[in-house]
Design an enzyme around this catalytic site. Sequence first.
Site, mmCIF file in Angstrom:
data_model
loop_
_atom_site.group_PDB
_atom_site.id
_atom_site.type_symbol
_atom_site.label_atom_id
_atom_site.label_comp_id
_atom_site.label_asym_id
_atom_site.label_seq_id
_atom_site.Cartn_x
_atom_site.Cartn_y
_atom_site.Cartn_z
ATOM 1 N N CYS A 77 -24.276 0.250 39.338
ATOM 2 C CA CYS A 77 -22.994 0.978 39.417
ATOM 3 C C CYS A 77 -21.736 0.277 38.522
ATOM 4 O O CYS A 77 -21.901 0.234 37.345
ATOM 5 C CB CYS A 77 -22.518 1.032 40.954
ATOM 6 S SG CYS A 77 -21.242 2.166 41.076
ATOM 7 N N HIS A 85 -27.106 4.201 43.161
ATOM 8 C CA HIS A 85 -27.256 3.209 44.151
ATOM 9 C C HIS A 85 -28.923 3.016 44.527
ATOM 10 O O HIS A 85 -29.258 3.816 45.598
ATOM 11 C CB HIS A 85 -26.497 3.173 45.279
ATOM 12 C CG HIS A 85 -25.048 2.975 44.894
ATOM 13 N ND1 HIS A 85 -24.400 1.843 44.985
ATOM 14 C CD2 HIS A 85 -24.054 3.847 43.984
ATOM 15 C CE1 HIS A 85 -23.098 1.855 44.659
ATOM 16 N NE2 HIS A 85 -23.071 2.882 43.899
ATOM 17 N N GLU A 91 -30.205 0.774 46.197
ATOM 18 C CA GLU A 91 -29.892 0.261 47.401
ATOM 19 C C GLU A 91 -29.860 1.135 48.545
ATOM 20 O O GLU A 91 -29.936 0.987 49.621
ATOM 21 C CB GLU A 91 -28.801 -0.965 47.638
ATOM 22 C CG GLU A 91 -27.707 -0.433 47.949
ATOM 23 C CD GLU A 91 -26.719 -0.034 46.792
ATOM 24 O OE1 GLU A 91 -27.715 0.254 45.674
ATOM 25 O OE2 GLU A 91 -25.952 0.325 46.759
#
Lengths: 369, 1069
Positions: A262, A347, A349
């Site tokens: 990001c 993202h 994650e």
Amino acid sequence: MKAILLLEDGMVFEGNSFGAEGQKCGEVVFNTSMTGYQEILTDPSYNEQIITMTYPLIGNYGTNSEDSESRKSFVSGFIVKENCPYPSNWRSGISLGEYLQKNNVVGLEGIDTRKLVKHIRTKGAMRGIISSTELNINKLKEKLRDYPGLVGRDIVKDVTAGKTYSWNDGVVNVLTGSEWKTEKKYKVVTFDFGIKHNILRLLCSHGCEVQVVPAATSAKEVLRLKPDGVFLSNGPGDPAPLGYAIETVQNLLGKLPIFGICLGHQILGLALGGQTYKLKFGHRGANHPVKNLLTGAVEITSQNHGFCVDVDSLKGKGIEVTHVNLNDNTNEGIISKKLSAFSVQYHPEASPGPHDSQYLFEQFIKLMN
Amino acid sequence: MPKRKDIKKILIIGSGPIVIGQGCEFDYSGTQACKVLKQEGFKVVLVNSNPATIMTDPEIADRTYIEPITPEIVEKIIQKERPDSLLPTLGGQTGLNTAVALAESGVLKKYGVRLLGASLQAIKKAEERDKFKKIIGDIGLEVPRSGCAHSWQQAQEIIKYVGFPAIIRPSYTLGGTGGNIANNVEEYKRYVDWGLDLSPKTEVLIEQSVAGWKEYELEVMRDRKDNVVIVCPIENFDPMGIHTGDSITVAPAQTLTDKEYQWMRDAAIKIIRAIGVETGGSNIQFAVNPENGKLYVIEMNPRVSRSSALASKATGFPIAKIASLLAVGYTLDEIPNDITKKTPACFEPTIDYCVVKWPRFTFEKFPNTNQELTVQMKSVGEAMAIGRTFKEALHKAVRSLEINRFSLDKKYINSELSLAQLRKKLRTRCWDKIWYVAEAFRRKLSTDEIFALTKIDPWFLNNIHDIVKLEKKIKSTALDKFDSDFLRQVKEYGFSDKYLATVLNISEEQFRKHRLRLGVEPVYKTVDTCGAEFEAHTPYLYSTFESECEANPTDKRKIVILGGGPNRIGQGIEFDYCCVHASFALKEIGIESIMVNCNPETVSTDYDTSDRLYFEPLTYEDVMSIVEKEKPDGVIVQFGGQTPLKLAVPLEKAGVKIIGTSPDSIACAEDRKRFNNLVKKLELRQPDSGTATTYDKALKIARKIGFPLLVRPSYVLGGRAMKIVYDEKSFESAVRNAFEASDEHPVLIDQFLDDATEMDVDAICDGKRVVIGGVMEHIEEAGVHSGDSACSLPPVSISEKILKDIKRQTRLLALALKVKGLINIQFAIKDDKIYILEVNPRASRTIPFVSKAIGVPLAKLATKIMAGATLDELGFTEEIKPKHFSVKEAVFPFLKFPGIDTLLGPEMLSTGEVMGIDDDFGIAFAKSQIAAGNGLPMSGNVLFSVKDSDKKKAVELARQMNEMGFRIVATKGTCLELVNNNIPSEFVLKMSEGRPNVVDWIINGKIDLIVNSTAGAQSVGDSFPIRRTALDKQIPYVTSIRAAIAVVKAVAAMKRRKISVKPVQKYYD
């Protein structure tokens, strides 16, 4: 009690207040995730933003102690169609309203959120002020006039860690309570530009000994820690004014494997000599298709960014574009094989969002091997 | 990856007749598939026995076989067409099972046909429980404890580790037919035996019951590059233990945190990969323990399903269409999202509204059946509603159901019940539970207690509590206190004008005016797949009370078509077919089509079908709001069945232009007095009749007309509470029931024409000219509801003279009623006299059947007439007289309702229909029987047990059967008659005469065909076990001598020659 959202173009939305009372300026954006509001609220990348959820029924499952992505909420305001005061979920602790109150976030409910979203989609993300204490439009206008917005400002400094610390928690399966553990083989210095906890957890679970450092840490200090790799985190706002971080990364490139997510992706892009620009209304949601150009596979991704790397500016700089957003063909990932650095705009994650892209953490591990 | 070059010709198997568990959602998915594959340049061959589908329209596929869906017949089609591929995942369980059978028997290999989408191996992994269980365990997920039994002995072993309560599910049945929950050994034995009988593979799954857990479904899509997306998570309002088809369901999931949802998403993706569904959509069901989030995998359907249709309508993501494209080689990222146009279909829809699906039951049709909801599906249709909040969607869903309920008010239940009774009701799995939940809140029961009793998630309960709280405030507010703020809040909660008017004791129109004066009007929002992130190009709209309206009506010439709402017995897919045709016809003549409907299973609610789609309830309030927004040039009410017809007069009163036959003509045909006068004026004949408001009056009429009589209530649908009575004793109870059913409206008493032949005529009229669409002769005698009777087009036993006169009478009536569009008339022929039974100046249930039989799209022509064209201009001026025979047969849900009788009568009970076409009537009839699941035997034992008046005809039939090599078995009276006529016949005891009796014979598999007719209550009761056992053992049976005659013709025809297949397109050449 009433609350108001005033946009910089003069449009006003009047609804009811929930959460904390007060008034705050920020950039008004929307998120299309149907679940994961607690993760969104605690993602530091939303610093100085007023978030509108497109899904109308928010707060249904309350909040809990496990799903926060940072130490607190940094958002400027939270807007929903209907806030749920009676959450239902086996893990639910306090309600969303109580949570916002505790985190001093002003909430607004009962407005036509779809109208607001369409407005932002057409006109672009814009500055706004949310208020439950002052309802006089002219006074709010004055206040909003003084608010500078996000472009050209360093708002990472408001969210980054005050000092270096180490992180030791892996990913925990909320259903079984078991932690995903791997023997720690790699020392990773992790820049906190506003990092989400799940990145730290995933690094940990992939066998990294995680040292979190403040955003302004210099390359020299990093190298002194003798890490196997460097991680550049997500974070809020415009990457361009973060000269110190860009310089640090430039000084680390080629010396250590680097992985960015990001804002970290944008900083890497800038460090490699590229440029960034602001998207009209950004990408915020958990359903964006991203194509991995190396494999041809499509990942459904979690997204939260208002700025973007300009791929054209990276041409001829030894950079390979690895990922592209299929909705609007914007850049989602780059790699410099020569410099052992890669990054993605989205993202992997998750938290909230799909887990399709966790392989990137393995890729980082391989790079350090 | 572009489309595969090795595919040229694709066979698609449809799902056959509408039955419980397999509704018109498969017409929606199959039509999408055929259309898109044809567009892509593939040759599409379709087989489906259901004529009421859009998919069997001759232009949808290249070759359309309206033939029975059995492996034998489909093999003949394969042999003839030689497709290179078979897409097995679009025709529900029927299509899938047929494909599996063809693969297993080697037919596919023999003819070089590939399975697309899912391989045989993948299908079996998903469908065979022990395989499925093992795979789920291998990928680290859990299923409830279970075992698979092929015998009672095995079942006894399994229950030792599964424990009670246990679910028993027969393998390979539709909609969970035969599924049950057993709480003790006695129930267990009963359900296991029943399940083993029902399963085509004599296999039952015995499973730990997780009743009371939360239930979720995920719709998953996968392409051949292994990209997987979840289209929509659905959360059930009702907990585990109630079949998902019978549950109220909500999209998206409401009470899962992102952590839990992603865990479920990961599980779904692992499952589709492990099962190996190569491309296409699958539906995966999960159970979640509300106390600790524990997740069990319940089942997976490796095909499109009812839920995928729902998910498509709920999100705007057309699962079946995309699954078809994936099957021929495209990948998700190559397919554009139709709605945004700019983004690809490779994404996960996000929605910014709440969707509620609500099942529609018709228990009133089966008063003797257990109404408790279980794991076997019992509902016959569903409505879907969209709102910005759950409360709004819930209220909209209630009124979409058309069960005359407009709120959660206590007036709809027995609110006098005691607290103990209320608690008991909350524990019961009843279809109307939600009204008791509301009542419980009124009685101040806590959410915790209601949750403990119902296991409905507290989130849903608290939303209902909100509604009850506002309801209380409404009830204490006078009209002048309904200011715009309060009214807006009330409307945001979804309360209907109708309900509010009732509470305020004023007319709905008065309330509406008050509301409009205050400026409280709905706006329309778009279903766009993306939560407004991208611009939508498809006007798929729903109403809500917000500030911004996105309807943006055009100023083109436009016509609104009102759909039929949820499917139910008496009003099903046939009417949706007509609405879809109306839309197609308008497109052909350049008029904008605007569809209004709330049934998610249908083709009419595909955003592709009409220029604009309003997914809305079909009530006066909701339709008026649309009309006011759109200002159409006309509204079509004659295609959607009773639903829109009921609205015709109020809409016209409100100034809405109803096009086609005038509401006054429609009313004239419905109003007994006016209609009697018309018939008299035209010098036609009707059975004698009278109308009574009291029993005494009724009796007087009865004595004047004489028995037998047909007694029926006024203002009801599908023959509700209609009864044929032969004497005064049964007359009294019939009249009393009729009064009750019609809410004390007058009761109609008609002379009943015993043993008359019933005829159905569909015709089209432009006000000046009438053209006959088709004349059908019913196989069953008059008195059996026309929707339940088999029929033949053309008639087989009616003289040319009578036919001519019937057509003359049809013309007279159509012109007299100034019909513009379709008209349906039912006649009875007795002793060469023609009686008019009923006139319906609107689309009838038989329109699709007739259209397929004659190859003319009648509903389309009618639409164009309504829009101003003449029959002359349309070039349809002469009746088509086909040389082939088309037979329609009805399909019944009896198997789902243990213990009910299967005798047909004036009350319609069938859920669907099939069609058999052939140049020979016998074969056409045989095909209709095979398609309806009553495959006729070619040898073996035929049981005759008939009433006295049928004995003479039975002798003739038995003789023919005997000559064809059948052995005749008969009960006493019939046997005597046969033997006296020199027909060798074996005597079998009746139930009352000792053992082994006729039922034992049936159970022991010694009977292959049953002819059983009865007269009088005693004999009906005595013979009930014969019919029920025959049904449970799946032995073909007929209950009238007329049907037996057709059966004998069919067997004879099949003895003469083998069944052959022919595409419908060839019949029209």
